[in-house]
Design a protein around this motif. Structure first.
Motif, PDB file in Angstrom:
ATOM      1  N   ASN A 299       0.465 -38.792 -36.982  1.00  0.00           N
ATOM      2  CA  ASN A 299       0.026 -38.314 -38.294  1.00  0.00           C
ATOM      3  C   ASN A 299       0.910 -38.825 -39.425  1.00  0.00           C
ATOM      4  O   ASN A 299       0.670 -38.514 -40.588  1.00  0.00           O
ATOM      5  N   ASP A 363      -1.325 -29.641 -39.499  1.00  0.00           N
ATOM      6  CA  ASP A 363      -2.504 -28.804 -39.206  1.00  0.00           C
ATOM      7  C   ASP A 363      -3.795 -29.597 -39.365  1.00  0.00           C
ATOM      8  O   ASP A 363      -4.739 -29.448 -38.574  1.00  0.00           O
ATOM      9  N   ASP A 364      -3.859 -30.484 -40.369  1.00  0.00           N
ATOM     10  CA  ASP A 364      -5.062 -31.301 -40.541  1.00  0.00           C
ATOM     11  C   ASP A 364      -5.228 -32.272 -39.377  1.00  0.00           C
ATOM     12  O   ASP A 364      -6.354 -32.554 -38.943  1.00  0.00           O
ATOM     13  N   CYS A 366      -4.280 -31.744 -36.287  1.00  0.00           N
ATOM     14  CA  CYS A 366      -4.774 -30.955 -35.150  1.00  0.00           C
ATOM     15  C   CYS A 366      -6.271 -30.690 -35.289  1.00  0.00           C
ATOM     16  O   CYS A 366      -7.017 -30.749 -34.300  1.00  0.00           O
ATOM     17  N   ARG A 367      -6.731 -30.393 -36.502  1.00  0.00           N
ATOM     18  CA  ARG A 367      -8.164 -30.163 -36.711  1.00  0.00           C
ATOM     19  C   ARG A 367      -8.967 -31.415 -36.384  1.00  0.00           C
ATOM     20  O   ARG A 367     -10.055 -31.342 -35.801  1.00  0.00           O
ATOM     21  N   LEU A 368      -8.436 -32.580 -36.769  1.00  0.00           N
ATOM     22  CA  LEU A 368      -9.122 -33.830 -36.466  1.00  0.00           C
ATOM     23  C   LEU A 368      -9.200 -34.040 -34.957  1.00  0.00           C
ATOM     24  O   LEU A 368     -10.247 -34.445 -34.423  1.00  0.00           O
ATOM     25  N   THR A 370      -9.186 -31.784 -32.589  1.00  0.00           N
ATOM     26  CA  THR A 370     -10.117 -30.818 -32.014  1.00  0.00           C
ATOM     27  C   THR A 370     -11.566 -31.206 -32.287  1.00  0.00           C
ATOM     28  O   THR A 370     -12.421 -31.167 -31.400  1.00  0.00           O
ATOM     29  N   SER A 371     -11.848 -31.603 -33.519  1.00  0.00           N
ATOM     30  CA  SER A 371     -13.228 -31.951 -33.871  1.00  0.00           C
ATOM     31  C   SER A 371     -13.696 -33.218 -33.156  1.00  0.00           C
ATOM     32  O   SER A 371     -14.902 -33.419 -32.949  1.00  0.00           O
ATOM     33  N   THR A 372     -12.744 -34.076 -32.750  1.00  0.00           N
ATOM     34  CA  THR A 372     -13.097 -35.299 -32.029  1.00  0.00           C
ATOM     35  C   THR A 372     -13.276 -35.034 -30.542  1.00  0.00           C
ATOM     36  O   THR A 372     -13.762 -35.887 -29.806  1.00  0.00           O
TER      37      THR A 372
END
Length: 393
Positions: A299, A363-364, A366-368, A370-372
């Motif tokens: 990141n 945190d952003d 981690c969201r990426l 998870t969404s992938t």
């Protein structure tokens, strides 16, 4: 951070003379930083042993230098007046002498505070600190700016640098014992130079303190063109496991790192194929390692450029997903970690002023992931810690 409206009328002269009378070798491009956030340099390197800087903020500054202390090692040392810094007021500073003095006084302050709280130190360590102080006193009595002062300062560092590390270790061990040991579930980590040429000295110091994981460094530049991997001997891994250490495989996807034979301007498919081949071979080669870091600091600011290839976060996520899926196949019992370049505060400091949308906060990121659809069991957050002038994570 430099206070808004601060005066920039400060100046000082830095003398980088070494024990041989020549300039102290240093890799630093910048030579002075604010004490409170040493990311933004305020004085730039010039040439010559003696360098004068002006138009500096009238606030405490520190001066780093990267050089070798015989018998101890080559690393970054810091002249910071034992944490107080130097407010530039036209003074001249002998950098090597100030480094030796700063390091000794920082260690002495820790030692005295510990003794005041009922902790004790071995006689051998006490003797080493006294020897470092005696040599430092000789440096103080020597002419300012002289090679004689620099020579005494280096001798003081040769004794005081390892002694200051052991002050922290002896204090840390006793403090842990007083608190009933390390809390269950806590895993302290050290790096694979546990097995390096510094070997025995490092193991002797670390074994009593670190009862948890050993990072097993595994960089992609160990990948050969035929798909095989050159890493540490598997016997090393087995020996560490037999010692009760937990091995954490580190850096399946190490952003910014490529093998020496890799094309200078790879396509994304070139990079993706190499990383997937490498990670699959690595997990397969070490089935006894049960924890793998899927991506390391992916990141952060240096992660987005591989040669001429500028990676987008979505591409990083796609590669990470492929690695994660393959790791689950190669070792179904392995735990997978996404390792971040720091806590939010570290991100903010490191990327201060950054406007590149490809660099994501933890945190952003981690969201990426998870969404992938990236499968992972834990998140690693690492933070830089400056211990007596030595940066570590």
């Amino acid at each position: 951070l430099i206070v808004q409206g601060a005066s920039f009328a400060g100046s000082f002269t830095l003398n980088f003379i070494g024990p041989d009378g020549n300039i102290l070798p240093s890799f630093n491009q910048y030579l002075a930083y604010p004490c409170d956030l040493n990311y933004n340099p305020v004085a730039h390197a010039q040439s010559g042993v003696i360098q004068t800087f002006s138009n500096l903020p009238d606030e405490p500054l520190l001066v780093p230098a990267f050089f070798e202390v015989p018998g101890f090692g080559k690393l970054s040392f810091t002249a910071d007046n034992a944490g107080a810094g130097y407010v530039p007021q036209g003074q001249s500073l002998d950098v090597l002498y100030e480094i030796a003095k700063s390091r000794y006084n920082s260690a002495l302050a820790i030692m005295n505070q510990a003794i005041a709280n009922g902790y004790t130190f071995s006689q051998g360590l006490t003797n080493q600190m006294n020897q470092a102080q005696s040599l430092l006193n000789s440096a103080t009595a020597s002419p300012a700016g002289s090679a004689t002062r620099a020579n005494y300062a280096m001798q003081s560092l040769q004794i005081g640098a390892p002694a200051s590390e052991n002050v922290l270790l002896e204090y840390g061990r006793q403090k842990l014992d007083r608190q009933g040991g390390i809390r269950p579930g806590t895993m302290l980590s050290t790096f694979a130079y546990y097995e390096s040429r510094e070997g025995q000295r490092y193991r002797d110091a670390m074994n009593p303190l670190f009862n948890g994981a050993v990072f097993f460094w595994s960089w992609i530049w160990g990948l050969n063109q035929d798909g095989t991997c050159d890493f540490y001997d598997p016997g090393t891994v087995n020996r560490l496991i037999s010692m009760g250490k937990t091995i954490r495989g580190h850096g399946l996807l190490t952003m910014g790192a490529v093998p020496s034979w890799f094309p200078a301007n790879p396509t994304f498919q070139d990079y993706s194929n190499a990383v997937e081949t490498y990670s699959s071979a690595l997990v397969r080669q070490y089935p006894q390692i049960k924890t793998w870091i899927l991506s390391n600091e992916a990141n952060s600011s240096y992660a987005v450029k591989i040669g001429s290839l500028n990676l987008q976060p979505e591409q990083v996520a796609d590669v990470t997903k492929a690695i994660s899926d393959d790791t689950a196949i190669q070792n179904p019992n392995a735990k997978r970690i996404i390792n971040m370049a720091g806590l939010w505060s570290d991100d903010a400091a490191w990327n201060l002023g950054n406007t590149d949308p490809r660099i994501l906060a933890s945190d952003d990121f981690c969201r990426l992931m998870t969404s992938t659809g990236v499968g992972y069991e834990a998140v690693g957050l690492q933070a830089a810690v400056d211990v007596l002038g030595h940066d570590s994570s």
